[in-house]
Write a protein that holds these residues in place. Sequence first.
Motif, PDB file in Angstrom:
ATOM      1  N   ILE A  78      -2.088   7.408  12.736  1.00 24.19           N
ATOM      2  CA  ILE A  78      -3.174   7.694  11.800  1.00 24.19           C
ATOM      3  C   ILE A  78      -2.968   9.045  11.124  1.00 24.19           C
ATOM      4  O   ILE A  78      -3.025   9.158   9.897  1.00 24.19           O
ATOM      5  CB  ILE A  78      -4.536   7.688  12.536  1.00 24.19           C
ATOM      6  CG1 ILE A  78      -4.853   6.279  13.046  1.00 24.19           C
ATOM      7  CG2 ILE A  78      -5.646   8.153  11.607  1.00 24.19           C
ATOM      8  CD1 ILE A  78      -6.040   6.236  13.975  1.00 24.19           C
ATOM      9  N   LEU A 104      -5.788   4.084   7.329  1.00 25.13           N
ATOM     10  CA  LEU A 104      -6.325   4.243   8.683  1.00 25.13           C
ATOM     11  C   LEU A 104      -6.016   2.991   9.498  1.00 25.13           C
ATOM     12  O   LEU A 104      -5.490   3.068  10.617  1.00 25.13           O
ATOM     13  CB  LEU A 104      -7.835   4.489   8.616  1.00 25.13           C
ATOM     14  CG  LEU A 104      -8.567   4.651   9.939  1.00 25.13           C
ATOM     15  CD1 LEU A 104      -8.124   5.911  10.639  1.00 25.13           C
ATOM     16  CD2 LEU A 104     -10.075   4.675   9.728  1.00 25.13           C
ATOM     17  N   ILE A 105      -6.313   1.823   8.918  1.00 24.30           N
ATOM     18  CA  ILE A 105      -6.065   0.567   9.623  1.00 24.30           C
ATOM     19  C   ILE A 105      -4.567   0.385   9.868  1.00 24.30           C
ATOM     20  O   ILE A 105      -4.132   0.032  10.968  1.00 24.30           O
ATOM     21  CB  ILE A 105      -6.631  -0.622   8.815  1.00 24.30           C
ATOM     22  CG1 ILE A 105      -8.151  -0.485   8.715  1.00 24.30           C
ATOM     23  CG2 ILE A 105      -6.254  -1.943   9.466  1.00 24.30           C
ATOM     24  CD1 ILE A 105      -8.790  -1.407   7.726  1.00 24.30           C
ATOM     25  N   ILE A 134      -5.994   8.554  -5.245  1.00 20.12           N
ATOM     26  CA  ILE A 134      -5.289   7.788  -4.227  1.00 20.12           C
ATOM     27  C   ILE A 134      -5.913   7.969  -2.846  1.00 20.12           C
ATOM     28  O   ILE A 134      -5.576   7.252  -1.929  1.00 20.12           O
ATOM     29  CB  ILE A 134      -3.769   8.071  -4.201  1.00 20.12           C
ATOM     30  CG1 ILE A 134      -3.480   9.545  -4.147  1.00 20.12           C
ATOM     31  CG2 ILE A 134      -3.086   7.471  -5.406  1.00 20.12           C
ATOM     32  CD1 ILE A 134      -1.993   9.808  -4.025  1.00 20.12           C
ATOM     33  N   LEU A 135      -6.859   8.905  -2.710  1.00 20.05           N
ATOM     34  CA  LEU A 135      -7.590   8.999  -1.439  1.00 20.05           C
ATOM     35  C   LEU A 135      -8.393   7.720  -1.191  1.00 20.05           C
ATOM     36  O   LEU A 135      -8.845   7.451  -0.080  1.00 20.05           O
ATOM     37  CB  LEU A 135      -8.526  10.208  -1.445  1.00 20.05           C
ATOM     38  CG  LEU A 135      -7.816  11.559  -1.434  1.00 20.05           C
ATOM     39  CD1 LEU A 135      -8.831  12.684  -1.490  1.00 20.05           C
ATOM     40  CD2 LEU A 135      -6.961  11.705  -0.187  1.00 20.05           C
ATOM     41  N   TYR A 136      -8.531   6.946  -2.257  1.00 22.01           N
ATOM     42  CA  TYR A 136      -9.152   5.638  -2.189  1.00 22.01           C
ATOM     43  C   TYR A 136      -8.470   4.742  -1.164  1.00 22.01           C
ATOM     44  O   TYR A 136      -9.089   3.860  -0.590  1.00 22.01           O
ATOM     45  CB  TYR A 136      -9.038   5.061  -3.602  1.00 22.01           C
ATOM     46  CG  TYR A 136      -9.244   3.611  -3.767  1.00 22.01           C
ATOM     47  CD1 TYR A 136     -10.516   3.094  -3.938  1.00 22.01           C
ATOM     48  CD2 TYR A 136      -8.159   2.746  -3.779  1.00 22.01           C
ATOM     49  CE1 TYR A 136     -10.693   1.752  -4.108  1.00 22.01           C
ATOM     50  CE2 TYR A 136      -8.333   1.405  -3.952  1.00 22.01           C
ATOM     51  CZ  TYR A 136      -9.603   0.913  -4.111  1.00 22.01           C
ATOM     52  OH  TYR A 136      -9.764  -0.427  -4.282  1.00 22.01           O
ATOM     53  N   TYR A 137      -7.194   4.985  -0.931  1.00 21.92           N
ATOM     54  CA  TYR A 137      -6.455   4.154   0.012  1.00 21.92           C
ATOM     55  C   TYR A 137      -6.639   4.595   1.460  1.00 21.92           C
ATOM     56  O   TYR A 137      -6.025   4.022   2.347  1.00 21.92           O
ATOM     57  CB  TYR A 137      -4.965   4.142  -0.345  1.00 21.92           C
ATOM     58  CG  TYR A 137      -4.666   3.301  -1.562  1.00 21.92           C
ATOM     59  CD1 TYR A 137      -4.649   1.920  -1.466  1.00 21.92           C
ATOM     60  CD2 TYR A 137      -4.447   3.877  -2.796  1.00 21.92           C
ATOM     61  CE1 TYR A 137      -4.415   1.130  -2.569  1.00 21.92           C
ATOM     62  CE2 TYR A 137      -4.208   3.089  -3.919  1.00 21.92           C
ATOM     63  CZ  TYR A 137      -4.187   1.719  -3.789  1.00 21.92           C
ATOM     64  OH  TYR A 137      -3.960   0.949  -4.884  1.00 21.92           O
ATOM     65  N   VAL A 142      -3.382   2.500  12.698  1.00 20.17           N
ATOM     66  CA  VAL A 142      -3.747   1.948  14.004  1.00 20.17           C
ATOM     67  C   VAL A 142      -2.775   0.837  14.392  1.00 20.17           C
ATOM     68  O   VAL A 142      -2.274   0.793  15.515  1.00 20.17           O
ATOM     69  CB  VAL A 142      -5.203   1.418  13.992  1.00 20.17           C
ATOM     70  CG1 VAL A 142      -5.507   0.689  15.289  1.00 20.17           C
ATOM     71  CG2 VAL A 142      -6.183   2.546  13.785  1.00 20.17           C
ATOM     72  N   PRO A 146      -9.039   4.225   3.876  1.00 13.44           N
ATOM     73  CA  PRO A 146      -9.364   3.224   4.898  1.00 13.44           C
ATOM     74  C   PRO A 146      -8.206   2.297   5.218  1.00 13.44           C
ATOM     75  O   PRO A 146      -7.960   1.986   6.392  1.00 13.44           O
ATOM     76  CB  PRO A 146     -10.511   2.432   4.260  1.00 13.44           C
ATOM     77  CG  PRO A 146     -11.095   3.330   3.264  1.00 13.44           C
ATOM     78  CD  PRO A 146      -9.991   4.206   2.759  1.00 13.44           C
ATOM     79  N   MET A 147      -7.466   1.879   4.183  1.00 16.82           N
ATOM     80  CA  MET A 147      -6.340   0.981   4.432  1.00 16.82           C
ATOM     81  C   MET A 147      -5.267   1.690   5.252  1.00 16.82           C
ATOM     82  O   MET A 147      -4.663   1.089   6.141  1.00 16.82           O
ATOM     83  CB  MET A 147      -5.742   0.517   3.111  1.00 16.82           C
ATOM     84  CG  MET A 147      -6.540  -0.599   2.497  1.00 16.82           C
ATOM     85  SD  MET A 147      -5.846  -1.045   0.928  1.00 16.82           S
ATOM     86  CE  MET A 147      -7.247  -0.748  -0.117  1.00 16.82           C
ATOM     87  N   ILE A 172       0.871  -1.173   0.000  1.00 17.83           N
ATOM     88  CA  ILE A 172       0.000   0.000   0.000  1.00 17.83           C
ATOM     89  C   ILE A 172       0.911   1.226   0.000  1.00 17.83           C
ATOM     90  O   ILE A 172       1.855   1.276   0.794  1.00 17.83           O
ATOM     91  CB  ILE A 172      -0.891   0.031   1.249  1.00 17.83           C
ATOM     92  CG1 ILE A 172      -1.637  -1.290   1.408  1.00 17.83           C
ATOM     93  CG2 ILE A 172      -1.880   1.189   1.188  1.00 17.83           C
ATOM     94  CD1 ILE A 172      -2.265  -1.455   2.768  1.00 17.83           C
ATOM     95  N   PRO A 173       0.658   2.215  -0.848  1.00 17.11           N
ATOM     96  CA  PRO A 173       1.538   3.374  -0.847  1.00 17.11           C
ATOM     97  C   PRO A 173       1.470   4.124   0.471  1.00 17.11           C
ATOM     98  O   PRO A 173       0.404   4.301   1.047  1.00 17.11           O
ATOM     99  CB  PRO A 173       0.998   4.236  -1.991  1.00 17.11           C
ATOM    100  CG  PRO A 173      -0.394   3.769  -2.208  1.00 17.11           C
ATOM    101  CD  PRO A 173      -0.422   2.329  -1.837  1.00 17.11           C
TER     102      PRO A 173
END
Lengths: 167, 127
Positions: free
Chosen positions: A115, A142-143, A134-137, A146, A139-140, A36-37
């Motif tokens: 985060i 965010l996780i 790339i804002l699509y990424y 965490v 949720p990933m 993931i970038p």
Amino acid sequence: MKREMRQNSVAYLGVCISVALILSYVESLIPFYFGIPGVKLGLTNLIIVIMLYQTGEKQAFMVSILRILLAGLLFGNLFSILYSLAGGILSLFMMAVWKRTGWFHIVSISVIGGITHNIAQLIVASLIVQTFHILYYGPMLLIAGVVTGLLIGILAQEMVLRLDKIS
Amino acid sequence: MRKRIGRSDILFIAGCLIVGVLFWFIQDQQRATGAMIRIQIDGQEYGTYSLKEDRKIPIEINGRQTNQVTIQNEAATMTEADCPDHLCMHQRSIRKVNESIVCLPNKVVVTVIDPNAEETDIDVIAK
């Protein structure tokens, strides 16, 4: 009083920057890719979190900025400095604000740092490449923030408990 | 001895994870396998290519080949990059709409698009 003087000394802050730089270097050596970038372990956040609790906000801020500039010049380029500055400043600011509320322990503060660091880098990246796909990424990231924040937070917690004993 | 973790920490961390997983899940439901990829350099369109045929796409910036995108089995990966960190080459292959590979030093963005639904795109409106 004595402790305060020691923790404001050039030598003390110098050691903190050195440790942060070494952690940057270690992190640049470990090939740590999640596919993931923008996801990194954020080892240097360890020293920043510890400083936030042990030393103070001002000192943590100074060390963070200097660390980013030095690490960028040594192992990176102007891009990575710009990038890291956005992440570093925003995450430190948010960590300091939430620490002041006193609601959370170190672990949560570190998670907040993880985060916000990821989110700031994602925003800068999407501005640089001028696409918002790339804002699509989000949720990933965010996780991932965490998870990495949790690991760093647990480490920082144990370090602070032990440092409290010796100082 | 100070407490290591409290109720508020557990609630906060669990909350973050739940929000993240929830959004991820919603996104995963919505996205479909795309038919094409679009390559952009510094916000400018470089070209669109079908994912159906296997091929290698060299990307040239100012006459110099900086990156190479490979399409195989209806998925695209970055197979070559001249930047120092090679982060883009370690990213996963992309096949679903809106998934993208970014090479930040060269400002190259590869995005999967759905040619039928492209007009709703934010970028298209902004142009």
